[in-house]
Design an enzyme around this catalytic site. Structure first.
Site, PDB file in Angstrom:
ATOM      1  CG  HIS A  12     -16.967  78.493  94.526  1.00 48.15           C
ATOM      2  ND1 HIS A  12     -18.028  78.536  95.398  1.00 48.15           N
ATOM      3  CD2 HIS A  12     -16.026  77.713  95.132  1.00 48.15           C
ATOM      4  CE1 HIS A  12     -17.745  77.822  96.470  1.00 48.15           C
ATOM      5  NE2 HIS A  12     -16.543  77.313  96.331  1.00 48.15           N
ATOM      6  CD  GLU A  64     -21.600  80.001  94.896  1.00 46.49           C
ATOM      7  OE1 GLU A  64     -22.593  80.324  95.547  1.00 46.49           O
ATOM      8  OE2 GLU A  64     -20.452  79.955  95.386  1.00 46.49           O
ATOM      9  CG  ASN A 106     -18.772  77.683 100.702  1.00 48.55           C
ATOM     10  OD1 ASN A 106     -19.348  76.609 100.886  1.00 48.55           O
ATOM     11  ND2 ASN A 106     -17.680  77.781  99.966  1.00 48.55           N
ATOM     12  CB  SER A 158     -14.390  78.398  99.561  1.00 49.45           C
ATOM     13  OG  SER A 158     -13.932  77.194  99.044  1.00 49.45           O
TER      14      SER A 158
END
Ligand SMILES: NC(=O)c1ccc[n+]([C@@H]2O[C@H](COP(=O)([O-])OP(=O)(O)OC[C@H]3O[C@@H](n4cnc5c(N)ncnc54)[C@H](O)[C@@H]3O)[C@@H](O)[C@H]2O)c1
Length: 293
Positions: free
Chosen positions: A142, A154, A192, A121
């Site tokens: 991701h 991602e 994130n 992450s």
């Protein structure tokens, strides 16, 4: 033409590894799944089975698709089982030393042309790649949680990631019917980098007594139209993962605005990690979630 991927390995049979195995199997990839804790693999297969049954009951997939997908997933007892994989996706606990140790054990078992991806992450793809024997074949893929429902993936290239690896990964994600957002290799990437400071701020809001759990989640659901409140979402992500991401942002960007909230640290130290341990900002042990503050 991009390198063809047919056999996929997944390391870490937690909530994300299970979701990744789930969507890969439904897209007809052969999947092997491994975890350091053997009971987690068993638990993961049961979760995937249950989640696919829910998809059948909602008429999102047919019973035949469920049966076929389940046949595609096999447990992997050791790293040697990944020797015939075209792609291995690491999705273990968000700790750099754990991931590095996995790569050290895994790489000798892989085919030289196999692609190695991480579902981290937040951690640097370039730094993780440098701990493997194949930085040009290493990439960040991701996924979002819950994997079967979320449309986005991602893709993050490390400094050494080759074009072939990138193109093959793009083709693979396309086959899972997900949409790609390409992110540069910066701490926590795009989603994130924006989402976790918001969650951390919600925890500060609780810590400073601005509102209680219920008020904060209600405020953001009804006042900002978020589908979940930030504290409910933190519990869903896992408070250990939230803390790790904030630590990576804090250290990686050297900016005090990313300081993890001491209350988040305390919850993690207590082992109150959210839904996965049945207690976090809510207590999930009863019939319905009860705020813990
Ligand atoms: N939770 C989220 O919302 C989310 C979203 C996107 C990405 N991620 C990332 O996915 C990864 C996994 O997160 P999760 O939420 O599934 O965590 P989790 O705690 O549910 O699962 C982690 C699993 O890794 C296993 N593990 C630990 N050490 C291992 C080792 N040496 N070898 C094999 N398995 C090992 C654990 O036993 C556990 O089953 C992390 O890198 C996390 O940052 C999480």
């Amino acid at each position: 033409m991009a390198q063809s991927i047919r056999k996929v390995g997944v390391i870490g049979a937690g909530q994300m590894g299970s979701g990744i195995a789930h969507v890969c199997a439904l897209a007809n990839f052969d999947v092997k799944i491994h975890d350091v804790a053997a009971d987690r693999i068993k638990q993961s297969l049961a979760t995937i089975n249950g989640n696919m049954a829910r998809q059948v009951s909602k008429k999102l997939i047919s019973e035949e698709q469920r049966q076929a997908a389940l046949q595609h997933i096999k447990p992997a007892a050791s790293m040697d089982d990944f020797g015939d994989c075209d792609l291995v996706i690491e999705s273990a606990t968000e700790k750099e030393d754990i991931k590095r140790k996995i790569f050290t054990e895994l790489c000798p078992s892989l085919r030289p042309d196999a692609i190695l991806a991480t579902n981290t992450s937040s951690l640097s793809i370039t730094r993780l790649a440098a701990s493997t024997d194949r930085p040009e074949k290493f990439i960040g893929i991701h996924f979002m949680n819950p994997v079967p429902l979320m449309e986005l993936v991602e893709l993050i290239r490390g400094i050494a990631t080759g074009d072939q690896t990138f193109e093959a990964s793009k083709e693979f994600v396309g086959k899972l019917h997900k949409t790609i957002a390409v992110s540069e290799d910066f701490p926590a990437f795009i989603v994130n980098r924006i989402l976790l400071p918001m969650i951390n701020e919600a925890i500060y809001t609780l810590y400073e007594g601005v509102g209680n759990v219920e008020a904060i989640d209600t405020a953001m659901k009804l006042g900002a139209h978020h589908p979940m409140g930030p504290l409910e979402l933190a519990d869903f992500i896992g408070l250990d993962t939230c803390l790790s991401v904030m630590q990576v942002l804090h250290e990686g960007l050297a900016d005090s605005k990313y300081r993890p909230c001491p209350l988040l640290v305390k919850y993690v130290e207590a082992g109150w990690l959210g839904r996965k341990t049945q207690r976090g900002f809510y207590d999930y042990r009863g019939e319905k979630p009860v705020p813990t503050r």
